[in-house]
Design a protein around this motif. Sequence first.
Motif, short mmCIF file in Angstrom:
data_model
loop_
_atom_site.label_atom_id
_atom_site.label_comp_id
_atom_site.label_asym_id
_atom_site.label_seq_id
_atom_site.Cartn_x
_atom_site.Cartn_y
_atom_site.Cartn_z
N ILE A 214 0.84 -1.20 0.00
CA ILE A 214 0.00 0.00 0.00
C ILE A 214 0.87 1.25 0.00
N ASP A 215 1.91 1.26 0.83
CA ASP A 215 2.79 2.43 0.89
C ASP A 215 3.46 2.68 -0.45
N GLU A 216 3.92 1.62 -1.09
CA GLU A 216 4.61 1.80 -2.38
C GLU A 216 3.66 2.29 -3.46
N LEU A 217 2.38 1.91 -3.36
CA LEU A 217 1.39 2.47 -4.29
C LEU A 217 1.21 3.96 -4.03
N ARG A 218 1.05 4.32 -2.76
CA ARG A 218 0.75 5.72 -2.44
C ARG A 218 1.92 6.66 -2.73
N VAL A 219 3.12 6.17 -2.66
CA VAL A 219 4.27 7.00 -3.03
C VAL A 219 4.17 7.42 -4.49
N ASN A 220 3.61 6.56 -5.31
CA ASN A 220 3.57 6.80 -6.75
C ASN A 220 2.20 7.22 -7.27
N ASP A 221 1.14 6.91 -6.57
CA ASP A 221 -0.20 7.26 -7.02
C ASP A 221 -1.08 7.43 -5.79
N ARG A 222 -1.48 8.68 -5.52
CA ARG A 222 -2.22 8.95 -4.29
C ARG A 222 -3.72 8.70 -4.44
N ARG A 223 -4.18 8.43 -5.66
CA ARG A 223 -5.63 8.35 -5.88
C ARG A 223 -6.14 6.97 -6.25
N LYS A 224 -5.32 6.15 -6.82
CA LYS A 224 -5.80 4.85 -7.30
C LYS A 224 -6.29 3.99 -6.15
N PRO A 225 -7.51 3.46 -6.22
CA PRO A 225 -7.97 2.55 -5.16
C PRO A 225 -7.26 1.21 -5.26
N PHE A 226 -7.21 0.51 -4.15
CA PHE A 226 -6.54 -0.79 -4.16
C PHE A 226 -7.49 -1.86 -3.62
N PHE A 227 -7.22 -3.08 -4.07
CA PHE A 227 -7.85 -4.28 -3.53
C PHE A 227 -6.75 -5.10 -2.89
N LEU A 228 -6.87 -5.38 -1.60
CA LEU A 228 -5.92 -6.22 -0.87
C LEU A 228 -6.64 -7.48 -0.41
N TYR A 229 -6.15 -8.60 -0.87
CA TYR A 229 -6.65 -9.91 -0.41
C TYR A 229 -5.60 -10.47 0.54
N TYR A 230 -5.93 -10.46 1.82
CA TYR A 230 -5.03 -10.93 2.87
C TYR A 230 -5.56 -12.28 3.34
N ALA A 231 -4.92 -13.35 2.90
CA ALA A 231 -5.37 -14.71 3.21
C ALA A 231 -4.44 -15.30 4.26
#
Length: 769
Positions: A214-231
């Motif tokens: 999530i952090d690495e996404l936000r460093v590069n794109d502050r707006r894109k939503p994410f889907f996290l599947y934590y199994a």
Amino acid sequence: MDEGARGYERFDGRVGEFTSQSEPSWPARATAPAGAPNIVVMLVDDLGFSDLGPFGGEIETPVIDRLADEGWVFTNYRTAPMCSPARAALLTGLNPHRAGFGYVAHIDPGYPGFACELPADAPTLAESLRAGGYATFMVGKWHLTLESRLHDGADRSSWPLQRGFDRYFGAMDGFTSLHHPHRLVQDNSVVDVPEYPEGFFLTDELTDRAIAMIDELRVNDRRKPFFLYYAHTSVHGPIQAKAADIEKYRGRYERGWNALREERFARQRARGIVPPHAALPADPIADGDRIPHWDALTDEERARFARHMEVYAAAVDEIDQSLGRLLARLDELGERENTIVVLASDNGGTAEGGPGGTRSYFSQFGLHGAVPDGWVSDVPRPIEDIGGPRLFGQYPTGWARVSNTPFRSFKGTTYEGGVHAPLVVSWPAGAASAGIRDQFVFVSDLAPTLLELAGVGRPARWNGAEALEIDGSSIVDVLADRSAPGRERQYFECIGRRALVDGDWKAVSPVPPSAAEGAAGGVWELYHLGSDPTETVDRAWQEPDRLRGLAERWRQEAWRNTVFPLDDDGTLHTVRPDTEAALSEPVRLVPFRPPLERFRSARLTVLRSFEVHVDLLLEPGAAGVIVAHGDQGGGYLLALEDGELLLGYNAYGAMRRARAAAPGPGLHEVVLRVRADVGLRWSFAVDVDGAERVRIDDLPMLLGMAPFTGISVGYDYGGPVDWDLHEAHGTFRFDGGRILAVDYLPGERSPEDPTVLRAIAREVQDLVD
């Protein structure tokens, strides 16, 4: 309305307020709708209905408690009876068999409903969301790839990145050790970890990786939503936890399982999790014959059994902690408000541990067929080792019944204890009408619900074909309105055990029918869930016509969902394609590389004789592991230590060793000879330059999932085979010479190996020709 015909609806502010749009023709990746929520799905393995605080549990789950207070608590959520089928349904919106998973991903009999591969023409939730503009991340247990395709040379088309995830980190297999994982994969490659650092714990690592994605996404794109599947890999066996968390629960389970079950049931009734008229099933129908009376146990047994539950409680607590860390990071980012969190279990709690639990998990897990008289299924060891890295344990059946309170039976069955699971959904930005929901919801309903809330449509075509029609239905209306209708009907099947829920009625067939009885035949029971949600009164004799109708309806549903053939004789576990034969061919291994993958290693050794030929060039003082296969759950190794040749065998926790003088400097051929004997026994012998030097006879063969950690050359990877050797030397990397060659030569299969290789390759070629 049929999902394939309805188009899609985009979220426009809060639950219940949507604007309809026609389904787009997706480009490679679209831009997500403005304001689209993040989505976190946290799936827990083998968690019982009552284990979490909101569902009556005494285990400390403050984060999940808060999640339930602000969100929706589903009291009538059902899932598949086993893990892979539930995961396939969750990610595709299909019923388990239509998604290819009538069983867990450890069989390959050649039938569509048991292909153990997600259909290519069924877009996963991750694929749909990625096409709709989401970043897609996964950490943890995958368990949706045939085990014959988990090795490093395999076709990766069914691996997470090829099924819609941008990033992946975790265990592709069905479970692993939390202290010393047997194999971790990052994206498409095995993680090369020669030695785990002191204090490593997989649940913490998975959480670190999820937050980092999530952090690495936000460093590069502050707006894109994410889907996290934590199994999570917890709380599947081997049940393990950190020492500090185990200590937190010391003494809490000394009153025994009956007392805890009654207390959980009382809390459930007080909280409205079960209706006031629900009854707690009594021993005659609630597996009382498999659960010893607590008061009849010895002091040692009570202490040991309590320790098993202390470890289980600690592992559940750690799941809550992991969610807390994740949500805290989202709070720091200012994104918690617009993040949907789904927390669920994949099936009911498991009775795999047996009446007394086990400290030797692999001595009884994954075995198909009887074991010889005298087989030790719980190797005695200090109870303080339960939960730690030295021991692979599973809690007793009595605690599993507590986990599934108030329902009867366990994972793998079609009674409510196998399929009735906890579900919590939280979304602060859209939770105006949150609270308890008692509508019937099935696991395949989750994918269409999340897509609708995200404002993302499911592609109409996928991989060049029309996408398979989904079976699930969105429950957005249920979120918005506590009086909205839920699901009416759902079939269940697992290892020939059958069930159908139809409104307030449920038909259950707890054993497979015989071939003569037919698909709708055999023994059936009938329960009225409206008045008897815990299946205590069988009404089969009162309503035979209704029961026959439900059994016939089950048969019709089974045909539509590719459930057949039923596993009425065990052949689904014994028949495998001859395309796997190549995995049993001789192989030369390279020193100091990541270990050979578990299933690939097993094809060389399990249920057969085999030899290991090693060419060694030794210098004075040479020492270290030559070859190791397995871990604390069972395995063997060959090493040089203190001027001696060491052969070690870990029989599910019982260590056997033999030593002889090590060969001197120079070139030597060392041969490990393993003979499969009758009664599922092995004999081990080691030759040096043609002369036998050490041997160990009459060893219990390692079966099922053991050895679990694959073959490593030049060091003992991950969970050590020999703990004493590990404490003295760590991974004990070979030094003082060279390992020139290590060749594994599989020999004759054991006469007790039931496997039948079906000539799939030839039949496919005949069709092509």
